[in-house]
Write a protein that holds these residues in place. Sequence first.
Motif: not given
Length: 292
Positions: A53, A62, A29-30
């Motif tokens: 990500q 992504y 997510t980061e």
Amino acid sequence: MTRALPLYQVDAFTAERFRGNPAAVMPLTEALPDALMQAIAAENNLSETAFLQRRPGASVEYDIRWFTPALEVQLCGHATLASAAVVFEKLEPQATRVTFHSLSGPLYVEKTTLPTGAQGYALDFPRDVPETVEDAALLAQVSDAFGGLEVLDLLCSPTAAYRLVALVKDAATVATAKPDLMKIAAINHRSVSLTAAVDTDEVSLTAAGNGDHTDVDFVSRMFAPKAGIPEDPVTGSLHCILTPYWAARLGKTKLYARQLSARRGDLWVEDTGTRTILAGQTVFVLEGAMLV
């Protein structure tokens, strides 16, 4: 503070568990620091760990990066196939196509039906037409790294000059070759496209399908000890070179390929003239979390 990051392990380019090439896939997510991603890849100790990500927006896109236990690579086929399986089967099951943004540009993967009738995934990858390397000393060095193996032709990628491919006489020669990994790691060469000597990270063998492998068009094996991969079970990115080479040699654009590592793996490939299509199946073998 300890965090739990999701982790999947997927066998790629196979329909059988514990065959093909295993890849670790970690959706994030980061962003993580490069050093941490490298440490995670070393901990996983697979030929590749992929980090994904999600990009914001409605389209399924992504960012993707791939790490071996020793270094980051610019292109990896089997870990992209495994990542697509994670996206399609775990993260976004409604999607039929995903775009991965990578160091090698955008890569596209979509659901497909394979020639066998089985469901799989097709990767839209770069096309990398190899050059012949006219270097008798280098050919002798490659031959010696495989115990005096007869090398009929020596090829290299013009875009990934660290990658050498040796053509040998038949599939049995590929299957039974015994590499000296220390000698492979010591090989370097001067690319046709470059003016400086280049350390060779990968040496591969290839031959037409025959003998015990008459059902496929060509076979291969790949060794990359300097990248922390003694032998890669199935190498999608290698087939960006092999597909246009064998398509021209055999006079056909759609081919069936097999990598003859101990785990084996099968790929359906196509040379479109501008891109390389690599298709195959995947099997999930692990789902959990890594504490970092």
